[in-house]
Design a protein around this motif. Structure first.
Motif, PDB file in Angstrom:
ATOM      1  N   ASP A   1     -25.560  57.114 -32.353  1.00 20.21           N
ATOM      2  CA  ASP A   1     -26.313  56.292 -33.308  1.00 20.21           C
ATOM      3  C   ASP A   1     -26.698  57.056 -34.566  1.00 20.21           C
ATOM      4  OD1 ASP A   1     -28.013  57.894 -31.700  1.00 20.21           O
ATOM      5  OD2 ASP A   1     -29.747  56.688 -32.263  1.00 20.21           O
ATOM      6  N   MET A   2     -26.437  58.354 -34.593  1.00 15.91           N
ATOM      7  CA  MET A   2     -26.939  59.200 -35.671  1.00 15.91           C
ATOM      8  C   MET A   2     -25.885  59.589 -36.688  1.00 15.91           C
ATOM      9  SD  MET A   2     -30.217  59.875 -35.268  1.00 15.91           S
ATOM     10  CE  MET A   2     -31.540  59.946 -34.067  1.00 15.91           C
ATOM     11  N   MET A   3     -24.666  59.067 -36.522  1.00 18.45           N
ATOM     12  CA  MET A   3     -23.601  59.425 -37.454  1.00 18.45           C
ATOM     13  C   MET A   3     -22.505  58.376 -37.398  1.00 18.45           C
ATOM     14  SD  MET A   3     -21.843  62.532 -35.337  1.00 18.45           S
ATOM     15  CE  MET A   3     -23.447  63.198 -34.942  1.00 18.45           C
ATOM     16  N   SER A   4     -21.651  58.408 -38.397  1.00 21.60           N
ATOM     17  CA  SER A   4     -20.543  57.466 -38.462  1.00 21.60           C
ATOM     18  C   SER A   4     -19.481  57.785 -37.420  1.00 21.60           C
ATOM     19  CB  SER A   4     -19.909  57.505 -39.848  1.00 21.60           C
ATOM     20  OG  SER A   4     -19.313  58.780 -40.070  1.00 21.60           O
TER      21      SER A   4
ATOM     22  N   ARG B   1     -34.214  52.710 -28.643  1.00 21.97           N
ATOM     23  CA  ARG B   1     -33.933  52.794 -30.078  1.00 21.97           C
ATOM     24  C   ARG B   1     -32.445  53.008 -30.317  1.00 21.97           C
ATOM     25  NH1 ARG B   1     -32.556  57.039 -31.986  1.00 21.97           N
ATOM     26  NH2 ARG B   1     -33.569  58.279 -30.368  1.00 21.97           N
ATOM     27  N   GLU B   2     -31.840  53.912 -29.542  1.00 21.32           N
ATOM     28  CA  GLU B   2     -30.407  54.177 -29.693  1.00 21.32           C
ATOM     29  C   GLU B   2     -29.582  52.935 -29.354  1.00 21.32           C
ATOM     30  OE1 GLU B   2     -26.967  56.461 -27.230  1.00 21.32           O
ATOM     31  OE2 GLU B   2     -28.742  57.675 -27.657  1.00 21.32           O
ATOM     32  N   VAL B   3     -29.908  52.291 -28.258  1.00 20.65           N
ATOM     33  CA  VAL B   3     -29.167  51.090 -27.852  1.00 20.65           C
ATOM     34  C   VAL B   3     -29.272  50.017 -28.927  1.00 20.65           C
ATOM     35  CG1 VAL B   3     -29.008  49.235 -26.152  1.00 20.65           C
ATOM     36  CG2 VAL B   3     -29.439  51.586 -25.397  1.00 20.65           C
ATOM     37  N   ASP B   4     -30.455  49.847 -29.490  1.00 17.75           N
ATOM     38  CA  ASP B   4     -30.659  48.853 -30.548  1.00 17.75           C
ATOM     39  C   ASP B   4     -29.798  49.171 -31.768  1.00 17.75           C
ATOM     40  OD1 ASP B   4     -32.182  46.608 -31.805  1.00 17.75           O
ATOM     41  OD2 ASP B   4     -32.915  48.210 -33.104  1.00 17.75           O
ATOM     42  N   GLN B   5     -29.776  50.429 -32.167  1.00 20.91           N
ATOM     43  CA  GLN B   5     -28.958  50.836 -33.311  1.00 20.91           C
ATOM     44  C   GLN B   5     -27.474  50.593 -33.048  1.00 20.91           C
ATOM     45  OE1 GLN B   5     -29.752  52.565 -36.432  1.00 20.91           O
ATOM     46  NE2 GLN B   5     -31.834  51.842 -36.069  1.00 20.91           N
ATOM     47  N   MET B   6     -27.009  50.932 -31.842  1.00 25.47           N
ATOM     48  CA  MET B   6     -25.591  50.767 -31.507  1.00 25.47           C
ATOM     49  C   MET B   6     -25.190  49.298 -31.455  1.00 25.47           C
ATOM     50  SD  MET B   6     -24.373  53.804 -31.348  1.00 25.47           S
ATOM     51  CE  MET B   6     -22.780  53.527 -30.582  1.00 25.47           C
ATOM     52  N   MET B   7     -26.036  48.454 -30.899  1.00 29.19           N
ATOM     53  CA  MET B   7     -25.719  47.030 -30.811  1.00 29.19           C
ATOM     54  C   MET B   7     -25.674  46.399 -32.199  1.00 29.19           C
ATOM     55  SD  MET B   7     -25.063  46.301 -27.693  1.00 29.19           S
ATOM     56  CE  MET B   7     -25.016  44.512 -27.857  1.00 29.19           C
TER      57      MET B   7
ATOM     58  N   ARG C   1     -25.025  47.978 -35.041  1.00 25.91           N
ATOM     59  CA  ARG C   1     -23.967  48.551 -35.875  1.00 25.91           C
ATOM     60  C   ARG C   1     -22.566  48.236 -35.335  1.00 25.91           C
ATOM     61  NH1 ARG C   1     -24.651  52.347 -39.810  1.00 25.91           N
ATOM     62  NH2 ARG C   1     -26.679  53.002 -38.978  1.00 25.91           N
ATOM     63  N   TYR C   2     -22.414  48.280 -34.003  1.00 27.30           N
ATOM     64  CA  TYR C   2     -21.073  48.142 -33.430  1.00 27.30           C
ATOM     65  C   TYR C   2     -20.922  46.982 -32.442  1.00 27.30           C
ATOM     66  CZ  TYR C   2     -20.745  52.960 -35.165  1.00 27.30           C
ATOM     67  OH  TYR C   2     -20.760  54.088 -35.949  1.00 27.30           O
ATOM     68  N   GLY C   3     -22.043  46.392 -32.039  1.00 25.95           N
ATOM     69  CA  GLY C   3     -21.975  45.339 -31.038  1.00 25.95           C
ATOM     70  C   GLY C   3     -21.630  45.861 -29.665  1.00 25.95           C
ATOM     71  N   LYS C   4     -21.858  47.161 -29.433  1.00 19.73           N
ATOM     72  CA  LYS C   4     -21.564  47.789 -28.151  1.00 19.73           C
ATOM     73  C   LYS C   4     -22.681  48.751 -27.762  1.00 19.73           C
ATOM     74  CE  LYS C   4     -16.466  47.854 -28.107  1.00 19.73           C
ATOM     75  NZ  LYS C   4     -16.231  47.017 -29.287  1.00 19.73           N
ATOM     76  N   ARG C   5     -22.896  48.890 -26.468  1.00 19.44           N
ATOM     77  CA  ARG C   5     -23.801  49.914 -25.973  1.00 19.44           C
ATOM     78  C   ARG C   5     -23.131  51.286 -26.087  1.00 19.44           C
ATOM     79  NH1 ARG C   5     -28.032  48.587 -22.648  1.00 19.44           N
ATOM     80  NH2 ARG C   5     -27.568  50.352 -21.248  1.00 19.44           N
TER      81      ARG C   5
END
Length: 475
Positions: free
Chosen positions: A205-208, A235-241, A243-247
Motif C-alpha cells: 500500500d506504500m508504493m506503486s 488501513r492497508e486493506v482499505d488502501q489496497m481495495m 487502489r486495486y480492488g484487491k486485498r
C-alpha cells in the motif's frame, strides 16, 4: 588444541534438533569468530587450551536472540503513541515530520543498547536512512541484517484525512531504493560478515506497482530477501481495495511476490485462507506480539501459519508501538497471547517461543547457516545468563527440566550477563565494552527534547487519544 575462548561448566541450549538441544555440564571452545567445539566439560578441558576461560557454572548459554523485525530509527519516539486509535497518523506522524537523520541515529543507538542488554545479538533493522544507522552496528559490534524502508510516501502523510488514498511520489521511492541498493555496495558482508543487506519494500500500500516490481527484480538479481509489511492492518486493506480492488495477499500473489524471498511481517488482517496460502508459498512470517497487541489489540495468525507448514519467528518492532525491544518479553507475549486467543494452555509452548527467537528466526532471515543455534562451525554468537537470579529460582533438571519455561515466562532480560558476537565479548558483567552507554543515552535525550519543541504544534493539532489523556491528567 589452542583456541581463543572456552566457556565451561554450563547448561547449554544449542537449539539443534526439533527442541532446544539441552546439554548439562558442557563447554564451548571458540576460535576466532567460529565455534570450534561443543561437548562434555571434561572432554573440552582435556582437548583444548585457551587464552581466556569463562566459568559458566550455574549459568545458561543460549544462541543470541535474533530480533527479526525492528525499526531502531524511531526509538526516539518511545511511549508517545500507545493506548490510542489511529496510531500512525495521529500518534507517530506528528513526531516523524520533525525527525532529523542525525537524531534518528542517536535514538537508534540507545535501542541497540537495549536489545543487547536483554540478549539480542542480531538485529534485522528495517528503517529509513539505514546508510547512517548502520554505523551504530559497526561501532557497537552487533550483527545486523539491514534494509532501507522503501516507499513513495511524502513526509506530511499525517496531514491527509484518514481513509483517503496516499499520494505516491516516484522521486521519493527512487531515492530510497537507491539507498537500499547502496547498502549492498558499501556494507553487505562488511565487518567480517557481521553486516548484511536485504531489500525493504515498506508494504504493497506504500508504493506503486512499478516500484514494487523493480524491487522484485533486484531481489532476483541480488538473490536476496524482501522484508515487507503484509496485511498489517485495516488501513492497508482499505488502501489496497480502493487502489486495486484487491486485498494485499491476492495482489501480491498475482504479481509473483509469494515465494521464499518474501519475509511477510505481521499478517494482522490476513484471513485463515490467506495465511495458509502464504505459508504454503515458502514465504516466512515475522510475528510482533507486543507491537500488534498494543497498537491494534489483535493476535495475528502466527500459530495457524506454523501449523500450515510455514516458518515463523519473532520481532519486537518499534519502540513507539511496542514500547519494549526485549526479545525475552516478546517470547512471553507471543506465548501467552496465543494461549488466550486459542483458549488452550498447551499451544505455543515455551520451546516454540524460544525457537522463534533463535533458530526459526535465522531460517526466516536466511542466515541459519551461520547463526541461530550453537553448533561446530557456526558463528560464535551467544549469550550467558545468570541462573542464580531469583527469576530462575528454582532450577530443576531431573526428572523434569524447567529452565526453558523460566527463561520464557519468568526472566526479564537483566539476567543476561555476557554477550558474545562474532567471537568477541561485547558485553561482560552487563557492561557494554564497545561504546559509552551513558553518553549515548544522554545525547539521544537531548535530541528528543528538541524534537518535542519543533513538533508541538503538530502534536496539538492531531488531537490524539494520548494528548487527551495528558490534558485530563491521566498521564
Amino acid at each position: 588444541m589452542k583456541v581463543d575462548l572456552i566457556i565451561q561448566n554450563a547448561h547449554i541450549l544449542t537449539m539443534e534438533g526439533k527442541g532446544v538441544g539441552y546439554l548439562e555440564n558442557s563447554s564451548i571452545a571458540i576460535k576466532g569468530n567460529l565455534i570450534q567445539e561443543i561437548g562434555n566439560a571434561d572432554d573440552i578441558k582435556r582437548n583444548y587450551k585457551a587464552d581466556r576461560i569463562i566459568d559458566a557454572t550455574n549459568k545458561l548459554v543460549v544462541p543470541g536472540f535474533i530480533d527479526a523485525h525492528i525499526h531502531t530509527g524511531i526509538a526516539i519516539f518511545r511511549g508517545v503513541a500507545q493506548d490510542m486509535s489511529i496510531w500512525m497518523q495521529k500518534g507517530l506522524w506528528p513526531f516523524m515530520k520533525h525527525l532529523k537523520p542525525e537524531e534518528s541515529v542517536k535514538g537508534s543507538m540507545v535501542n541497540i543498547i537495549e536489545g543487547i542488554k536483554s540478549g539480542t545479538t542480531t538485529f534485522c533493522d528495517y528503517d529509513g536512512r539505514m546508510d547512517l544507522i548502520v554505523e551504530n552496528y559497526k561501532k557497537i559490534g552487533a550483527r545486523a541484517r539491514i534494509a532501507e524502508l522503501v516507499n513513495e510516501i511524502p513526509d506530511n502523510v499525517g496531514d491527509i484525512p484518514v481513509g483517503e488514498l496516499y499520494p505516491f511520489n516516484p522521486s521519493i521511492g527512487n531515492a530510497k531504493l537507491k539507498r537500499n541498493l547502496e547498502l549492498f555496495e558499501k556494507h553487505h558482508e562488511s565487518d567480517n560478515g557481521r553486516i548484511t543487506a536485504i531489500l525493504g519494500p515498506h508494504g504493497p500500500d506504500m508504493m506503486s506497482l512499478e516500484l514494487l516490481n523493480e524491487i522484485k527484480e533486484y531481489g532476483e538479481k541480488l538473490d536476496t530477501k524482501l522484508h515487507m509489511h503484509v496485511a498489517q492492518g485495516d488501513r492497508e486493506v482499505d488502501q489496497m481495495m480502493k487502489r486495486y480492488g484487491k486485498r494485499s495477499v491476492d495482489f501480491l500473489e498475482e504479481h509473483g511476490f509469494l515465494n521464499k524471498r518474501l519475509i511477510a511481517v505481521h499478517l494482522t488482517e490476513a484471513t485463515n485462507e490467506e495465511t495458509k496460502r502464504i505459508a504454503r508459498s515458502g514465504a516466512g512470517m515475522v510475528y510482533c506480539a507486543g507491537s500488534i497487541g498494543i497498537i491494534d489489540g489483535l493476535v495475528p495468525p502466527v500459530y495457524l501459519f506454523s501449523q500450515s507448514g510455514g516458518i515463523a519467528c519473532l520481532g519486537s518492532d518499534q519502540a513507539p508501538g511496542n514500547n519494549c525491544n526485549n526479545m525475552i518479553n516478546e517470547m512471553k507475549f507471543a506465548a501467552i497471547l496465543n494461549k488466550v486467543k486459542l483458549a488452550d494452555p498447551r499451544v505455543f509452548n515455551a520451546t516454540m517461543a524460544l525457537r522463534m527467537a533463535t533458530i526459526e528466526a535465522a531460517k526466516v532471515m536466511g542466515i541459519d547457516h551461520e547463526v541461530g543455534s550453537i553448533r561446530k562451525g557456526k558463528k560464535a554468537d551467544m549469550i550467558i545468563i545468570n541462573l542464580q537470579d531469583p527469576s530462575f529460582f528454582p532450577i530443576y533438571t531431573k526428572p523434569i527440566r524447567n529452565i526453558v519455561p523460566n527463561l520464557v515466562y519468568s526472566a526479564r532480560g537483566h539476567e543476561v550477563e555476557t554477550s558474545i558476537i562474532d567471537g568477541q565479548i561485547i558485553m561482560e558483567n552487563r557492561e557494554i565494552l564497545t561504546i559509552d552507554e551513558t553518553t549515548a543515552i544522554s545525547e539521544a535525550q537531548k535530541a528528543a527534547d528538541q524534537i518535542a519543541i519543533r513538533a508541538e504544534k503538530d502534536i496539538l493539532k492531531a488531537e490524539s487519544d494520548i494528548l487527551t489523556m495528558v490534558n485530563e491528567e491521566l498521564l
